[in-house]
Design an enzyme around this catalytic site. Structure first.
Site, PDB file in Angstrom:
ATOM      1  N   ASP A  15       0.847  -1.191   0.000  1.00 23.11           N
ATOM      2  CA  ASP A  15       0.000   0.000   0.000  1.00 23.11           C
ATOM      3  C   ASP A  15       0.887   1.248   0.000  1.00 23.11           C
ATOM      4  OD1 ASP A  15      -2.360   1.765   0.658  1.00 23.11           O
ATOM      5  OD2 ASP A  15      -3.309  -0.178   0.938  1.00 23.11           O
ATOM      6  N   HIS A  48      -3.856   6.148   3.140  1.00 18.00           N
ATOM      7  CA  HIS A  48      -4.517   4.927   2.691  1.00 18.00           C
ATOM      8  C   HIS A  48      -3.909   3.683   3.326  1.00 18.00           C
ATOM      9  CE1 HIS A  48      -5.792   1.832  -0.258  1.00 18.00           C
ATOM     10  NE2 HIS A  48      -6.793   2.644  -0.532  1.00 18.00           N
ATOM     11  N   SER A  65     -11.061  -0.917  -1.064  1.00 16.61           N
ATOM     12  CA  SER A  65      -9.812  -0.888  -0.298  1.00 16.61           C
ATOM     13  C   SER A  65     -10.062  -1.143   1.175  1.00 16.61           C
ATOM     14  CB  SER A  65      -9.129   0.473  -0.449  1.00 16.61           C
ATOM     15  OG  SER A  65      -8.466   0.604  -1.665  1.00 16.61           O
TER      16      SER A  65
END
Length: 564
Positions: free
Chosen positions: A67, A130, A350
């Site tokens: 990520d 994220h 996600s």
């Protein structure tokens, strides 16, 4: 060495292809990221028989996250009470010495030069948020008084709060490069991770993921955020768990109060402290004044879960004979860590992907000998397809969601740890399937990283793979039946008997042989055949289900049927 990344002209690639060691060259593409109440919603916290009790919250399992990196010092990475990583761990931490601990055991960056300019600082620090969000969703520690602007207050925790986290930064704030992801995936496997969580849409990454499952590593991937368009699903290789997104039963209520006293209910995460619910002019025929009233966090929303509108849908464009996505899980307004060392409420596949990564870690802890395919089967065959009102799970238009939206259904973590039967597969079982897709020897060899000659194998169709779901195409104007064989492995009570229950639409006739399966020991295998035939005309997609029932256990396979 199994491969390398380089900037080459087409002529240079052509020259390389003449070398005797050359298998295949793939262009390195740019990919994009797919952007707390869920432990209770998924039944993990139940005091007497919750999954956390049966799996010790994933202790000793290592989850690798590809990520945007991690936020050092975030409370979700606190290691209070955590044991050291298992002896097999071979990874490293490229943060300051105090940043890694027994929770965050590894952090590396694989962001490279793009040949013209540095894409980003080559550190594992999350500049986006994220990566911090996804890793803390999967395995974050318990954090008290977590909230976002007063919304969703409570104790935040990941799905496997005693699992270890290893972060592999492959994305910056702009993009994720294919060659960086391949390098990170190989490194994660070599480092000793048990689960890889991959919240990026990157279909050509299949060659890296196949190597991972060949080493016993389970991989959970996001299905993509391009729904509700048909055929928009990503990460659809059959050895991956492809995860769509659903809502939970938690909402953040707000209403618009009109001047005539009418209320229009909705949701809002914006609640400025200075805002007063004063009537203000509204330009709309029939009404001249209105205000917004915030009601805060509410639970037990009816018709939960339902499918998120953005969740990508099947059928797969690459392998339509394999039903995708496989599963749906919480992916709307998920509270988890952010790069400000605080928390954020974010939506996307996600977010649903790391929920399944954490659940897979719990299953792996409870059943350390299970293969990635067995864990995947356990998740799929125990999924549920009804909401909290007892009706079918709905889509964004409030219609019953089809199999291309939900796959096998919504994850049922409590049942997945005890599925009764599993549809297992070895890495070698995928090779006849790959040959059946029409790939040549070099392409299959590059994917499997072993020499393969498809001419020496008996290829199989997509529907013949021993998959937990079933997809079949019935040609028009044909009375010929289509039959598949499946093999199940007993992972429940040693002595048990399962009886078949088959549900198909009126347009199709179907049968199963034999109709009962009896087992005398754990890990015993039994095979059965299922056949389909058209009943007259009609075209389009219809669906059914196959269940093997033993007492309270139901091993369910969704059936997707295409009538040509």
């Amino acid at each position: 060495m199994t491969g390398f990344a380089a900037r080459l002209t087409p002529r240079e690639v052509e020259a390389l292809s003449t070398m005797d060691w050359f298998l295949h060259a793939y262009p390195s593409r740019v990919y994009r990221l797919q952007t707390t109440h869920t432990p209770e919603f998924l039944g993990l916290r139940l005091p007497s028989h919750g999954v956390w009790n049966e799996s010790n919250m994933g202790e000793g399992i290592i989850i690798g996250h590809l990520d945007t990196g991690v936020t050092p010092g975030h409370p979700s990475y606190d290691d209070h009470g955590m044991p050291p990583p298992p002896a097999k761990w071979k990874g490293r931490c490229d943060l300051n010495a105090s940043a890694c601990n027994n929770k965050l055991i590894g952090a590396r960056s694989f962001i490279s030069y793009d040949g013209r300019k540095r894409r980003s600082a080559a550190t594992p620090v999350d500049e986006n948020g994220h990566g911090t969000h996804t890793s803390s969703t999967a395995a974050g520690a318990f954090v008290k008084r977590a909230n976002v602007n007063g919304f969703a207050p409570g104790v935040a925790a990941g799905m496997a709060p005693r699992a270890h986290i290893a972060a592999y930064r492959v994305c910056d704030e702009d993009a994720c490069m294919g060659h960086d992801m391949l390098a990170a995936m190989d490194a994660a496997v070599d480092d000793g991770v048990d689960v890889i969580s991959f919240s990026i849409s990157a279909d050509p990454i299949a060659q890296g993921t196949f190597n991972a499952i060949s080493k016993g590593v389970f991989i959970s991937c996001s299905a993509g955020n391009e729904g509700p368009d048909p055929g928009s699903v990503h990460n659809d290789a059959p050895w991956l768990l492809t995860v769509g997104a659903s809502t939970t039963d938690r909402v953040f209520l707000a209403s618009v109060k009109l001047g005539n006293g009418r209320n229009l209910d909705g949701e809002s995460l914006h609640r400025p402290l200075s805002f007063k619910p004063k009537m203000l002019p509204l330009v709309y025929p029939g009404f001249v004044t209105a205000t917004i009233i915030n009601h805060g966090t509410a639970m037990h929303r009816p018709h939960s879960p339902d499918v998120a509108s953005f969740s990508s849908r099947g059928p797969s464009q690459i392998t339509p004979g394999i039903l995708k996505p496989d599963i749906i899980g919480p992916g709307v307004n998920i509270l988890a860590g952010w790069n400000s060392k605080a928390f954020a409420l974010i939506s996307g596949t996600s977010m649903s992907c790391p929920h399944l990564s954490g659940i897979a870690a719990l299953i792996k802890k409870a059943h350390p000998g299970w293969s990635p395919a067995a864990i995947k089967s356990a998740i799929m065959t125990t999924a549920y397809v009804t909401d909290n009102t007892g009706g079918p799970i709905l889509d964004e238009l409030h219609r019953p969601a089809d199999l291309f939206a939900v796959g096998a259904g919504h994850v049922n973590a409590r049942q997945a740890i005890d599925p009764g039967l599993v549809y297992d597969l070895t890495p070698e079982d995928y090779v006849p399937y790959l040959c059946g897709l029409g790939y040549n020897d070099s392409a299959v060899s590059a994917l499997t990283r072993k020499p393969v000659r498809c001419s020496s194998l008996k290829s199989i169709s997509q529907g013949e793979l021993n998959y937990p779901s079933i997809s079949v195409t019935l040609p028009a104007n044909s009375s010929t039946s289509v039959s598949y064989t499946r093999t199940v492995t007993n992972v429940g009570e040693p002595k048990s008997t399962y009886t078949v229950k088959l549900d198909v639409p009126k347009e199709v006739s179907a049968g199963v042989t034999p109709t009962t399966l009896s087992f005398n020991e754990v890990n015993q295998k039994q095979s059965f055949s299922i056949s389909f035939r058209r009943n007259g005309g009609g075209s389009g997609a219809v669906q059914g289900q196959l269940l093997w029932v033993s007492g309270k256990l139901e091993v369910r396979s969704p059936i997707s049927i295409k009538l040509e």
